[in-house]
Design an enzyme around this catalytic site. Structure first.
Site, PDB file in Angstrom:
ATOM      1  N   ASN A 101       0.923  -1.352   0.062  1.00 33.68           N
ATOM      2  CA  ASN A 101      -0.186  -0.078  -0.173  1.00 33.68           C
ATOM      3  C   ASN A 101       1.058   1.151  -0.040  1.00 33.68           C
ATOM      4  OD1 ASN A 101       0.613   0.647   2.762  1.00 33.68           O
ATOM      5  ND2 ASN A 101      -0.540  -1.256   3.276  1.00 33.68           N
ATOM      6  N   ASP A 159       1.442  -8.765   1.084  1.00 31.14           N
ATOM      7  CA  ASP A 159       2.454  -8.001   1.968  1.00 31.14           C
ATOM      8  C   ASP A 159       2.604  -8.341   3.307  1.00 31.14           C
ATOM      9  OD1 ASP A 159       3.797  -5.522   2.562  1.00 31.14           O
ATOM     10  OD2 ASP A 159       1.635  -4.277   2.440  1.00 31.14           O
TER      11      ASP A 159
HETATM   12  N1  AR6 Z   1       2.102 -15.505  -2.524  1.00 31.38           N
HETATM   13  C1  AR6 Z   1       1.724 -15.272  -3.811  1.00 31.38           C
HETATM   14  N2  AR6 Z   1       0.524 -14.713  -3.752  1.00 31.38           N
HETATM   15  C2  AR6 Z   1      -0.010 -14.281  -2.555  1.00 31.38           C
HETATM   16  C3  AR6 Z   1       0.425 -14.757  -1.224  1.00 31.38           C
HETATM   17  C4  AR6 Z   1       1.592 -15.138  -1.173  1.00 31.38           C
HETATM   18  N3  AR6 Z   1       2.329 -15.610  -0.182  1.00 31.38           N
HETATM   19  N4  AR6 Z   1      -0.785 -14.410  -0.227  1.00 31.38           N
HETATM   20  C5  AR6 Z   1      -1.420 -13.911  -0.753  1.00 31.38           C
HETATM   21  N5  AR6 Z   1      -1.411 -13.949  -2.224  1.00 31.38           N
HETATM   22  P1  AR6 Z   1      -3.387  -8.879  -1.901  1.00 31.38           P
HETATM   23  P2  AR6 Z   1      -3.721  -6.364  -3.264  1.00 31.38           P
HETATM   24  C6  AR6 Z   1      -2.254 -13.353  -3.330  1.00 31.38           C
HETATM   25  O1  AR6 Z   1      -4.749  -8.813  -0.991  1.00 31.38           O
HETATM   26  O2  AR6 Z   1      -5.311  -6.883  -3.708  1.00 31.38           O
HETATM   27  C7  AR6 Z   1      -2.343  -5.391   1.649  1.00 31.38           C
HETATM   28  O3  AR6 Z   1      -3.114  -5.230   3.131  1.00 31.38           O
HETATM   29  C8  AR6 Z   1      -3.713 -13.295  -3.164  1.00 31.38           C
HETATM   30  O4  AR6 Z   1      -4.402 -14.352  -3.033  1.00 31.38           O
HETATM   31  O5  AR6 Z   1      -2.265  -9.505  -0.945  1.00 31.38           O
HETATM   32  O6  AR6 Z   1      -2.912  -5.631  -4.120  1.00 31.38           O
HETATM   33  C9  AR6 Z   1      -1.419  -4.409   1.476  1.00 31.38           C
HETATM   34  O7  AR6 Z   1      -0.809  -3.770   2.418  1.00 31.38           O
HETATM   35  C10 AR6 Z   1      -4.211 -12.331  -4.312  1.00 31.38           C
HETATM   36  O8  AR6 Z   1      -4.250 -12.889  -5.391  1.00 31.38           O
HETATM   37  O9  AR6 Z   1      -2.926  -7.470  -2.720  1.00 31.38           O
HETATM   38  C11 AR6 Z   1      -2.504  -3.376   0.751  1.00 31.38           C
HETATM   39  O10 AR6 Z   1      -3.107  -2.629   1.661  1.00 31.38           O
HETATM   40  C12 AR6 Z   1      -2.787 -11.466  -4.515  1.00 31.38           C
HETATM   41  O11 AR6 Z   1      -1.689 -12.188  -3.770  1.00 31.38           O
HETATM   42  C13 AR6 Z   1      -3.581  -4.396   0.071  1.00 31.38           C
HETATM   43  O12 AR6 Z   1      -3.453  -5.530   0.674  1.00 31.38           O
HETATM   44  C14 AR6 Z   1      -3.111  -9.890  -4.128  1.00 31.38           C
HETATM   45  O13 AR6 Z   1      -3.974  -9.879  -3.021  1.00 31.38           O
HETATM   46  C15 AR6 Z   1      -3.050  -4.663  -1.299  1.00 31.38           C
HETATM   47  O14 AR6 Z   1      -4.166  -5.326  -1.944  1.00 31.38           O
END
Ligand code: AR6
Length: 172
Positions: free
Chosen positions: A24, A34
């Site tokens: 973020n 993250d």
């Molecule tokens: N490896 C690969 N992909 C993953 C992992 C992992 N270990 N864990 C989750 N994903 P998101 P955004 C996937 O929500 O939508 C955070 O709080 C997940 O299933 O992580 O860009 C930040 O601080 C999904 O397919 O990121 C921001 O505030 C993808 O990663 C916000 O979330 C992205 O989901 C960013 O939201």
């Protein structure tokens, strides 16, 4: 011309020169990928991020990988999906392109991305996958540094969406 790989997995376990974090704009950690990256990299990562003073949506900043197998972490805040009229597509394209450019500037031959913005930020998955792969394809066609880009999909739905988009954008 580099290669695009699409796999299912946990990006914190991938041994590449750089992994990308779906951050973020504060760069101070959060949930989703993250949170997983901060837990796996260790507390040194938060200390390094505090010195970066945040990052605008679509831009990218780099830190060491600390306890990760990856040498670097590239942090990019993707757009929060609202209704599609708030430059979301352009900002998502910028996140991929600026992350790739930063990796190339650091001489990274290998980079891995999670599916930016499709979790907490609710970007529609099929559309996001097309933007991701189009941006990566076009970057690889014009660069000589990056050899392999790996899309690391955390779940089966995400994997299927990227496999389908790959057929559309790259062909076999
Ligand atoms: N490896 C690969 N992909 C993953 C992992 C992992 N270990 N864990 C989750 N994903 P998101 P955004 C996937 O929500 O939508 C955070 O709080 C997940 O299933 O992580 O860009 C930040 O601080 C999904 O397919 O990121 C921001 O505030 C993808 O990663 C916000 O979330 C992205 O989901 C960013 O939201």
């Amino acid at each position: 011309m580099g290669t695009i790989r699409i796999i299912r997995g946990d990006i914190t376990k991938i041994k590449v020169a750089a992994i990308v974090n779906a951050a973020n704009t504060t760069l101070l950690g959060g949930g989703g990928v993250d949170g997983a990256i901060h837990r796996a990299a260790g507390p040194e990562l938060l200390a390094a991020c505090q010195k970066l003073h945040g990052c605008a949506t679509g831009e990218a900043k780099i830190t060491p990988g600390f306890r990760l197998p990856a040498q670097f972490i590239i942090h990019t805040p993707g757009p929060i999906w609202r209704d599609g009229t708030q430059s979301e597509a352009c900002l998502l394209h910028n996140s991929y392109r600026n992350s790739l450019a930063l990796a190339a500037a650091y001489n990274c031959q290998t980079i891995a991305f999670p599916s930016l913005s499709t979790g907490v930020y609710r970007y529609p998955l099929a559309a996001a996958a097309v933007i991701a792969l189009t941006t990566i394809r076009d970057f690889l066609a014009a660069n000589t540094v990056i050899q392999t880009v790996t899309m690391v999909c955390f779940d089966a739905t995400t994997l299927a969406a990227y496999q389908q988009a790959y057929q559309q954008v790259v062909g076999n």
